[in-house]
Scaffold this motif. Structure first.
Motif, PDB file in Angstrom:
ATOM      1  N   LEU A  53       0.828  -1.208   0.000  1.00  0.00           N
ATOM      2  CA  LEU A  53       0.000   0.000   0.000  1.00  0.00           C
ATOM      3  C   LEU A  53       0.860   1.255   0.000  1.00  0.00           C
ATOM      4  O   LEU A  53       0.547   2.239  -0.672  1.00  0.00           O
ATOM      5  CB  LEU A  53      -0.918   0.007   1.230  1.00  0.00           C
ATOM      6  N   ASN A  54       1.922   1.250   0.788  1.00  0.00           N
ATOM      7  CA  ASN A  54       2.818   2.397   0.884  1.00  0.00           C
ATOM      8  C   ASN A  54       4.257   1.903   0.965  1.00  0.00           C
ATOM      9  O   ASN A  54       4.707   1.480   2.030  1.00  0.00           O
ATOM     10  CB  ASN A  54       2.486   3.253   2.111  1.00  0.00           C
ATOM     11  N   VAL A 101      -7.394   3.606   1.919  1.00  0.00           N
ATOM     12  CA  VAL A 101      -7.807   2.995   0.661  1.00  0.00           C
ATOM     13  C   VAL A 101      -9.289   3.320   0.502  1.00  0.00           C
ATOM     14  O   VAL A 101     -10.112   2.909   1.319  1.00  0.00           O
ATOM     15  CB  VAL A 101      -7.588   1.471   0.671  1.00  0.00           C
ATOM     16  N   ILE A 143      -5.578   4.716  -3.406  1.00  0.00           N
ATOM     17  CA  ILE A 143      -4.695   4.514  -2.247  1.00  0.00           C
ATOM     18  C   ILE A 143      -3.962   5.828  -2.017  1.00  0.00           C
ATOM     19  O   ILE A 143      -3.374   6.392  -2.945  1.00  0.00           O
ATOM     20  CB  ILE A 143      -3.687   3.379  -2.482  1.00  0.00           C
TER      21      ILE A 143
END
Length: 211
Positions: free
Chosen positions: A46-47, A56, A67
């Protein structure tokens, strides 16, 4: 639905309280930074910077999946999506921008470096600690001076207030003991009375959905 990946830190709680204030539906998912969960492969997907918070949004712009990382960006995104927490009056909105940026660049940076010096730096010194504390004190003095003439940073509750509150809450002992921030303390007590703020600040006190 918005999914919030965060933890009980000032940056993480910014996202929590703005989502609570927005009224938008969201699901909190705790990333236990004390246990290093921000470095897990699932969160890094996600990061890649492995830093909280992250949201999200299943229903992002154009009904697309979105995201988004960085607490300031999340606060701005949520405010724009809900259509609240940003003044419509152009002068108030300009003041909000000013304080939003000053809090993000000056206050937050100074507070974060105090934490980093105490917890993460390989070489520590009392001189550096004192210098960092003085830098934070200067930044907070500016906010206190402004709040002596204004109820909120933009004369109404805005994302500038929500950006600062978690940091000021974590530094409450310093503020009270210094005795030189009466307006900041008054403002903090007022913001803390908001039910949405209290919910957001307590969101990760106990484990929520596991990542």
């Amino acid at each position: 639905m918005i999914h919030l990946y965060s933890d009980q830190t000032p940056n993480g709680l910014r996202a929590a309280i703005v989502l609570e204030e927005s009224g938008l539906p969201f699901t909190p998912i705790r990333i236990d930074t004390g246990r290093g969960e921000q470095h897990s492969p699932s969160f890094a997907a996600l990061n890649p910077a492995c830093a909280i918070p992250v949201i999200v949004d299943d229903d992002g712009p154009g009904r697309e999946h979105l995201i988004l990382a960085q607490s300031g960006a999340i606060v701005l995104y949520v405010a724009n999506k809900c259509g609240r927490l940003v003044p419509t009056d152009p002068v108030r909105r300009a003041h909000m921008y000013h304080w939003f940026m000053q809090i993000a660049t000056d206050v937050t940076a100074a507070s974060s470096w105090i934490f980093n010096h105490a917890r993460g730096m390989p070489i520590k010194s009392t001189e550096n600690a004192a210098w960092l504390e003085a830098r934070l004190a200067r930044a907070l003095t500016e906010t206190d001076r402004w709040l002596g003439q204004h109820e909120y940073f933009a004369d109404e509750l805005s994302i500038a207030d929500l950006l600062l509150f978690p940091t000021s809450s974590f530094r409450r002992k310093m503020l009270v003991e210094a005795g030189t921030y009466p307006n900041l303390c008054r403002w903090g007590a007022q913001v803390e009375q908001r039910a949405a703020v209290r919910r957001g600040m307590a969101l990760f006190d106990e484990p929520t959905t596991s990542a």
